[in-house]
Design an enzyme around this catalytic site. Structure first.
Site, short mmCIF file in Angstrom:
data_model
loop_
_atom_site.label_atom_id
_atom_site.label_comp_id
_atom_site.label_asym_id
_atom_site.label_seq_id
_atom_site.Cartn_x
_atom_site.Cartn_y
_atom_site.Cartn_z
N GLY A 127 -35.78 -23.55 21.83
CA GLY A 127 -36.18 -24.78 22.50
C GLY A 127 -37.60 -24.69 23.03
N CYS A 128 -38.24 -25.85 23.17
CA CYS A 128 -39.66 -25.84 23.55
C CYS A 128 -39.88 -25.33 24.96
CB CYS A 128 -40.25 -27.25 23.37
SG CYS A 128 -39.34 -28.56 24.17
#
Lengths: 314, 314, 314, 314
Positions: A127-128
């Protein structure tokens, strides 16, 4: 598509869409200068050596095994295969995890398990928020300096919410000139950050900002030793192909369109806390460029092969 | 609501919503500091001396007569009652016009028909592009100087599209950093501008800009005489309560949150054309503040009573 | 720098700065992942086969001859060598033009004089407004269909003003949420557009928008024949490496970071006018990418070699 | 000026400028619809009952005593009179503090010392970050629940930097699409926050966001008791004229143009930490509206008299 179009080693042979199969990709995405036509997705006939899955959560879980059986090697950009702990998955995603996680390898090369990625059949792309938070904290954690709960505050552009969100708060009219926190308790990236940091509990608050792209993590964390943080970070990331330790608080814009993450650490001696900032493009190093970085490892290329490292400025 | 809350002469007694009746207005609109609760709309029981209708086209047409019969005086912010020519209405709106236009008066006071507005039972509030374009051109038209087709190019913030638009092009992610033309041929404000200018044919291209509010009209028009445009405009608007003739090309931001329209005219002697810019807040003088300006006339107040004329800056 | 870093045929050997010579380029431009150090500019020792000049007006005029004598071939991104008519130069730039224009070739390949660019020692790179306006009008002009004065309205991002502008109107605080016209009469791109269109007089109004990059030209022009505009444009640009004729009004954002110009034409039969929109990145096809397109021709590469054609989205 | 123009109790009789004395205020600030002319500043002849000073640090320190001697009551929006501890002032401002602080009263009414403000001759208006951070933490601090170091992360619009900043990072071109931390260690609002919280040490990181106005403080703080935070906050702020406890994470945009601060608190039971968000307009409750709130107290008006509480939306 934009990144792969300029990669010397990969060729995009298919782009699929459930809803738009049969239409030229350029009609759906007029910013792409391509003659590709969208086709249907058939996991039993991937038609390519590598498959990138960028769908809503649950999609990759349904199709990963079929794709692998059909001979493809897969990078999954969703959250389906990121958590190793089935209980954490159930608690945060309110769903059943993949059996044995489909054998996925977690695709954050900076954690140091590049060989596992190189030989993986299925890679879970991080995930970012996770990538930024982990790259900010990892050198301190690995050096054993962390002595308290890190407080992680992230600020991200609106593109993280995707194209399908229909709430009025994502309209330009209502989102410009605004900032707000969301998912304040229990955001799904929490267990993923903790997993990557070896189980260290963290406090995590994401915020949405009036810009399309970019993600900045600011971390305050009690440390046993605040000496020479810059040197610690530079040494830790000396061989990292896409991480740069910078001399000033990093800006997200300097990473726009790139595979880079810029990291900066300082010490607040008065409080005995380190403060670390990590900036990246949430759709670059935070998503698509990270996926290609993983593809590079899987295909035997240099880790940053074909990836842009110069930001689009201004 | 924001404008009326500070008006010395009006009190908001009801706010209605088909979907949200029964919920506090503040839950739907957290930017309002109000204790009002949303109620159902009943045109037969308006419960107020004046009713503002701000709904999709077609709504006012269905309810205007009932409201008037029930004793209310109405300002309609939709397009339902703006066009006097039934054929133009049919051509541009693909629907049947109101019978006899429900006797509506067109509510642009600067056209000079203030007495009609004062005594009207139903006022049609002008479109935002229309107000800017007409205020830019009116002094030249009334002076008989126009000798060719005005080319009107407007640029407006995304709020003009409303809260309900669900196309991805209105998302901040996709609308920020972008500008585009829309409705290039046949935009519905075309016949309304021409009507207000006494039938003068105009070329009109609207554009959407990456900002929530604001509208700028730029007009190039062949004229018989380009002398003393500034004086012509200052004289024409000397008594206009909400129009200011300014000394430099106006900026939309200077009108943010206000009832003002700033107008500036110059002459391109090389081509024999006047170039005129008019800036306003598309939700201020372009909509809500214009409606209250009409209400002021209808209720016997000064035209700009209670209306903000100082912009929110920066 | 960003574009050349990924070009297969060029290598940047020097970057110069009067003020910052001796400092790492990365310190001045942290978005660049480069180890180059800024050096002084010495026109007598260019040290490279090709030199790109991107300085304020007047700089290239002083140094072009020296550079050429020293064996370099030059692309000048300033306005110094764009106008062929010395009188027009004096009138619009209030300065003396270069003697014989230093023999410069005007570098807009779509005008059809590619051989002249290929063999030029000095190429004058066009202005950003000019490229958009000319690409919008050229097919109509060459087809002999234009019967009146084109009205050109351009909207451009704030980067066109450069990094050195210190007026408060360029601050984010004052420029966001704003649009305004500037240079309404006598803008310096006026004679350059007219020169490229064979002397056709045009009415031109530029506007500044709240976005960093992007330029949209909207043109309304009386034509003798409005039939089959899409076909006319597609045929005219069939071989253009960086111009795309699109099916809907183009958006500047679709061209972000690219060398592309997207053009769209329609006909307003009611008025006998064509309406054409052209979108580009003012720092891409409007400046740097156009310069490299010229470099490609000068060095014998394909016209779009190494140039990005896929936009950064969102 | 905008706020005072609509206040029923105050009239602006002078606006002064060192550089622009003699010019109409409207020429300097075209967003204001005013006929006032700028005059010189003479502290010995204030010409008004109340004086608002909004100048760079050091200005008020030089002139406060003269103004008070001349009979004026002063609200100082600079940092000159905020810190009571002379050592803290010297350490953070690298300058000598005012002797005895000129007897200034700290003007944050929510701290509970309204009577002191009512009778003050000199009020020090708080910093914008301070107001948000303190309003977020005060109920927990006063309830004795705080058990560790609060980590305060603020995000603010670019207007906080003022009109005079000339660094390119404040240009729209370079600031849009960007977020960054600044003043990470030793920001001058640190001791002011700690003073308002009774000496509690805090960790404070401010960030600059791509928007003109707005400020959000997000605070994570270990607490002894996380029960009923919403009730605790609602009770604490029950009588606060400009603070609203809201049901969801607040948005800065909902406070745009207002005197409001919206506060929201929740509990992360897993970590034993409270997370609190406070949103305000940095030029409203964070500066000008707060000053008028103090003026209201000083002049005997209701605390929120004449102040807008409805936000400009969208």
């Amino acid at each position: 598509m934009r990144l792969l179009a300029r990669h010397p080693g990969f060729r995009v042979v298919r782009a699929t869409s459930g809803r738009l199969a049969g239409t030229p990709l350029r009609d759906a995405c007029p910013w792409l200068d391509t003659s590709l036509e969208l086709s249907s997705f058939d996991p039993a006939d991937p038609g390519a050596e590598f498959v990138l899955l960028a769908q809503e959560n649950g999609f990759a879980m349904r199709h990963a095994a079929t794709l692998i059986d059909a001979g493809a090697r897969v990078v999954d950009l969703s959250a389906d295969h990121r958590l190793r702990d089935p209980e954490a998955y159930r608690a945060y995603y309110k769903a059943e995890p993949a059996p044995e996680g489909h054998g996925a390898v977690y695709g954050l090369p900076e954690l140091g398990e590049r060989d596992a990625i190189r030989s993986a059949r299925l890679v879970a792309n991080p995930g970012c928020h996770v990538t930024a938070a982990v790259l900010a904290l990892l050198p301190l954690v690995r050096a054993g300096r962390v002595t308290g709960t890190p407080v992680i505050d992230t600020k991200t552009g609106a593109s993280g919410a995707g194209r399908a969100r229909k709430e009025s708060e994502y309209l330009l009219s209502e989102a410009l000139n605004d900032v707000r926190a969301y998912g304040v308790v229990g955001h799904r990236h929490t267990p993923e950050i903790e997993q990557a940091l070896g189980g260290l509990p963290i406090r995590f608050t994401p915020h949405i900002l009036p810009m399309p792209r970019g993600l900045l993590a600011t971390v305050a964390v009690p440390v046993s030793d605040g000496a020479d943080l810059d040197a610690l970070y530079r040494e830790f990331y000396a061989d990292a192909a896409t991480v740069r330790v910078v001399a000033h608080p990093p800006t997200t814009k300097a990473t726009l369109g790139t595979a880079r993450c810029d990291v900066w650490a300082t010490y607040d001696a008065r409080l005995g806390m380190a403060v670390v900032c990590a900036a990246l493009d949430n759709l670059g190093k935070g998503a698509a460029a990270a996926a290609i970085q993983n593809l590079n490892l899987m295909a035997g290329y240099e880790e940053a092969e074909g990836l842009p490292l110069d930001g689009l400025w201004p």
